[in-house]
Design an enzyme around this catalytic site. Sequence first.
Site, PDB file in Angstrom:
ATOM      1  N   GLY A  12       0.824  -1.217   0.000  1.00  0.00           N
ATOM      2  CA  GLY A  12       0.000   0.000   0.000  1.00  0.00           C
ATOM      3  C   GLY A  12       0.847   1.250   0.000  1.00  0.00           C
ATOM      4  O   GLY A  12       0.599   2.175   0.763  1.00  0.00           O
ATOM      5  N   ALA A  13       1.858   1.286  -0.901  1.00  0.00           N
ATOM      6  CA  ALA A  13       2.830   2.398  -0.878  1.00  0.00           C
ATOM      7  C   ALA A  13       2.498   3.490  -1.888  1.00  0.00           C
ATOM      8  O   ALA A  13       3.303   4.366  -2.133  1.00  0.00           O
ATOM      9  CB  ALA A  13       4.236   1.858  -1.120  1.00  0.00           C
ATOM     10  N   ARG A  15       0.172   5.785  -1.595  1.00  0.00           N
ATOM     11  CA  ARG A  15      -0.228   7.066  -0.975  1.00  0.00           C
ATOM     12  C   ARG A  15      -0.138   6.950   0.549  1.00  0.00           C
ATOM     13  O   ARG A  15       0.158   5.875   1.079  1.00  0.00           O
ATOM     14  CB  ARG A  15      -1.642   7.440  -1.397  1.00  0.00           C
ATOM     15  N   ASN A  90       1.691  -2.523   5.443  1.00  0.00           N
ATOM     16  CA  ASN A  90       1.017  -1.232   5.691  1.00  0.00           C
ATOM     17  C   ASN A  90      -0.388  -1.163   5.108  1.00  0.00           C
ATOM     18  O   ASN A  90      -1.240  -0.459   5.643  1.00  0.00           O
ATOM     19  CB  ASN A  90       1.883  -0.104   5.094  1.00  0.00           C
ATOM     20  N   SER A 142      -2.784  -0.182  14.791  1.00  0.00           N
ATOM     21  CA  SER A 142      -3.476   1.086  15.072  1.00  0.00           C
ATOM     22  C   SER A 142      -3.735   1.176  16.580  1.00  0.00           C
ATOM     23  O   SER A 142      -3.875   0.143  17.248  1.00  0.00           O
ATOM     24  CB  SER A 142      -4.828   1.106  14.341  1.00  0.00           C
ATOM     25  N   TYR A 155     -12.360  -3.427  12.112  1.00  0.00           N
ATOM     26  CA  TYR A 155     -11.018  -2.830  11.997  1.00  0.00           C
ATOM     27  C   TYR A 155     -10.210  -3.056  13.282  1.00  0.00           C
ATOM     28  O   TYR A 155      -9.038  -3.439  13.237  1.00  0.00           O
ATOM     29  CB  TYR A 155     -11.189  -1.344  11.703  1.00  0.00           C
ATOM     30  N   ALA A 156     -10.865  -2.848  14.428  1.00  0.00           N
ATOM     31  CA  ALA A 156     -10.172  -3.027  15.713  1.00  0.00           C
ATOM     32  C   ALA A 156      -9.763  -4.492  15.901  1.00  0.00           C
ATOM     33  O   ALA A 156      -8.651  -4.779  16.376  1.00  0.00           O
ATOM     34  CB  ALA A 156     -11.078  -2.587  16.863  1.00  0.00           C
ATOM     35  N   LYS A 159      -6.772  -5.127  13.631  1.00  0.00           N
ATOM     36  CA  LYS A 159      -5.546  -4.471  14.101  1.00  0.00           C
ATOM     37  C   LYS A 159      -5.036  -5.110  15.396  1.00  0.00           C
ATOM     38  O   LYS A 159      -3.823  -5.173  15.631  1.00  0.00           O
ATOM     39  CB  LYS A 159      -5.784  -2.967  14.283  1.00  0.00           C
TER      40      LYS A 159
HETATM   41  P1  NAD Z   1      -4.781   5.214   2.850  1.00  0.00           P
HETATM   42  O1  NAD Z   1      -6.179   4.848   2.581  1.00  0.00           O
HETATM   43  O2  NAD Z   1      -4.310   6.593   2.515  1.00  0.00           O
HETATM   44  O3  NAD Z   1      -3.781   4.191   2.151  1.00  0.00           O
HETATM   45  C1  NAD Z   1      -3.982   2.803   2.214  1.00  0.00           C
HETATM   46  C2  NAD Z   1      -3.086   2.131   1.226  1.00  0.00           C
HETATM   47  O4  NAD Z   1      -3.381   0.726   1.237  1.00  0.00           O
HETATM   48  C3  NAD Z   1      -3.314   2.609  -0.196  1.00  0.00           C
HETATM   49  O5  NAD Z   1      -2.076   2.711  -0.857  1.00  0.00           O
HETATM   50  C4  NAD Z   1      -4.166   1.508  -0.813  1.00  0.00           C
HETATM   51  O6  NAD Z   1      -4.021   1.385  -2.205  1.00  0.00           O
HETATM   52  C5  NAD Z   1      -3.585   0.288  -0.095  1.00  0.00           C
HETATM   53  N1  NAD Z   1      -4.492  -0.862  -0.151  1.00  0.00           N
HETATM   54  C6  NAD Z   1      -5.770  -0.927   0.268  1.00  0.00           C
HETATM   55  N2  NAD Z   1      -6.279  -2.163   0.026  1.00  0.00           N
HETATM   56  C7  NAD Z   1      -5.261  -2.863  -0.554  1.00  0.00           C
HETATM   57  C8  NAD Z   1      -5.157  -4.187  -1.053  1.00  0.00           C
HETATM   58  N3  NAD Z   1      -6.179  -5.045  -0.982  1.00  0.00           N
HETATM   59  N4  NAD Z   1      -3.983  -4.592  -1.595  1.00  0.00           N
HETATM   60  C9  NAD Z   1      -2.929  -3.742  -1.671  1.00  0.00           C
HETATM   61  N5  NAD Z   1      -2.976  -2.477  -1.213  1.00  0.00           N
HETATM   62  C10 NAD Z   1      -4.139  -2.052  -0.676  1.00  0.00           C
HETATM   63  O7  NAD Z   1      -4.553   4.919   4.385  1.00  0.00           O
HETATM   64  P2  NAD Z   1      -3.379   5.324   5.407  1.00  0.00           P
HETATM   65  O8  NAD Z   1      -3.980   6.238   6.393  1.00  0.00           O
HETATM   66  O9  NAD Z   1      -2.145   5.696   4.700  1.00  0.00           O
HETATM   67  O10 NAD Z   1      -3.203   3.909   6.134  1.00  0.00           O
HETATM   68  C11 NAD Z   1      -2.061   3.083   6.031  1.00  0.00           C
HETATM   69  C12 NAD Z   1      -2.080   2.086   7.153  1.00  0.00           C
HETATM   70  O11 NAD Z   1      -2.037   2.771   8.397  1.00  0.00           O
HETATM   71  C13 NAD Z   1      -3.351   1.221   7.192  1.00  0.00           C
HETATM   72  O12 NAD Z   1      -3.021  -0.090   7.561  1.00  0.00           O
HETATM   73  C14 NAD Z   1      -4.174   1.892   8.268  1.00  0.00           C
HETATM   74  O13 NAD Z   1      -5.077   0.994   8.852  1.00  0.00           O
HETATM   75  C15 NAD Z   1      -3.097   2.329   9.218  1.00  0.00           C
HETATM   76  N6  NAD Z   1      -3.502   3.379  10.133  1.00  0.00           N
HETATM   77  C16 NAD Z   1      -3.865   4.626   9.672  1.00  0.00           C
HETATM   78  C17 NAD Z   1      -4.250   5.583  10.567  1.00  0.00           C
HETATM   79  C18 NAD Z   1      -4.662   6.970  10.148  1.00  0.00           C
HETATM   80  O14 NAD Z   1      -5.074   7.754  11.000  1.00  0.00           O
HETATM   81  N7  NAD Z   1      -4.540   7.331   8.901  1.00  0.00           N
HETATM   82  C19 NAD Z   1      -4.258   5.307  11.944  1.00  0.00           C
HETATM   83  C20 NAD Z   1      -3.883   4.053  12.368  1.00  0.00           C
HETATM   84  C21 NAD Z   1      -3.497   3.101  11.460  1.00  0.00           C
END
Ligand code: NAD
Length: 247
Positions: A12-13, A15, A90, A142, A155-156, A159
């Site tokens: 998921g790199a 964005r 990620n 998370s 989600y919880a 995680k």
């Molecule tokens: P985001 O939605 O901006 O990015 C998520 C990324 O995961 C994207 O690049 C997307 O294409 C990829 N993705 C989604 N489904 C996929 C799949 N099936 N196969 C491959 N790639 C996939 O979210 P973010 O905020 O950057 O989150 C990144 C990580 O951090 C996640 O695991 C999220 O749960 C965790 N997280 C985020 C927050 C927050 O506040 N943003 C807080 C705690 C944890």
Amino acid sequence: MFLNGKVAIVTGASRGIGKAIALAMAGAQADIVVNYAGRADAAEETAAAIRQLGRRAMVYQADVSDTSQVQGMVDATLAEFGKVDILVNNAGITRDNLILRMKEEDWDTVLQVNLKSAFNSIKAVSRSMVKARYGRIINVSSVVGLHGNAGQANYAAAKAGLIGLTKSMAKELGPRNITVNAVAPGFIMTDMTEQLSAEAREKMTASIALNRLGKPEDVASLVAFLASDFCGYITGQVIAVDGGIVM
Ligand code: NAD
């Protein structure tokens, strides 16, 4: 330069936090596999930024919840770079709802993309890491996995499951010099948190000791540090990057 010559897969790199992690590790001189699910243009942008930092980048489309696609990504990495030193799980999604309204499909999808994905990729990289007697695995959990959240049961659970997986893998792979840790971000400004209302944002900020939401780079610098040899004696840990929500 502290990741000089290392090869990292970041899921998921394209964005958000994943992109920031890929760039932080490339900045520390690692070569990066930029995994993405749907948006090739965004993944190519990440790859171009990595190349600008003087490192190699390979863009690879794979749905992380699909075992054979993840195996294909790891095989392609080994063919291109010869090794995998670092794996960052990620990729993640949310499908929020109260339990009474939560569809079974939303439960299943969130568990598949956030948790089964890590099983898939750890299983796929572990053979070569064990052989190399070296590895760094970092799972992006998370704070919600630590303290729960109404409306996010799926989600919880996913995680929190990642935390159990992290600790079990740390024990199983530790004798082979592979460390496995989790990071637990709080509220980080990305597409995932963008849809929050101003009111919800204000309420959240009030619960953060540092009184601000986090940036993707706040998480990325910790992940790069955990991937480095500075952290060779840290494993099985969950480190919150949340500005002081959980303490
Ligand atoms: P985001 O939605 O901006 O990015 C998520 C990324 O995961 C994207 O690049 C997307 O294409 C990829 N993705 C989604 N489904 C996929 C799949 N099936 N196969 C491959 N790639 C996939 O979210 P973010 O905020 O950057 O989150 C990144 C990580 O951090 C996640 O695991 C999220 O749960 C965790 N997280 C985020 C927050 C927050 O506040 N943003 C807080 C705690 C944890």
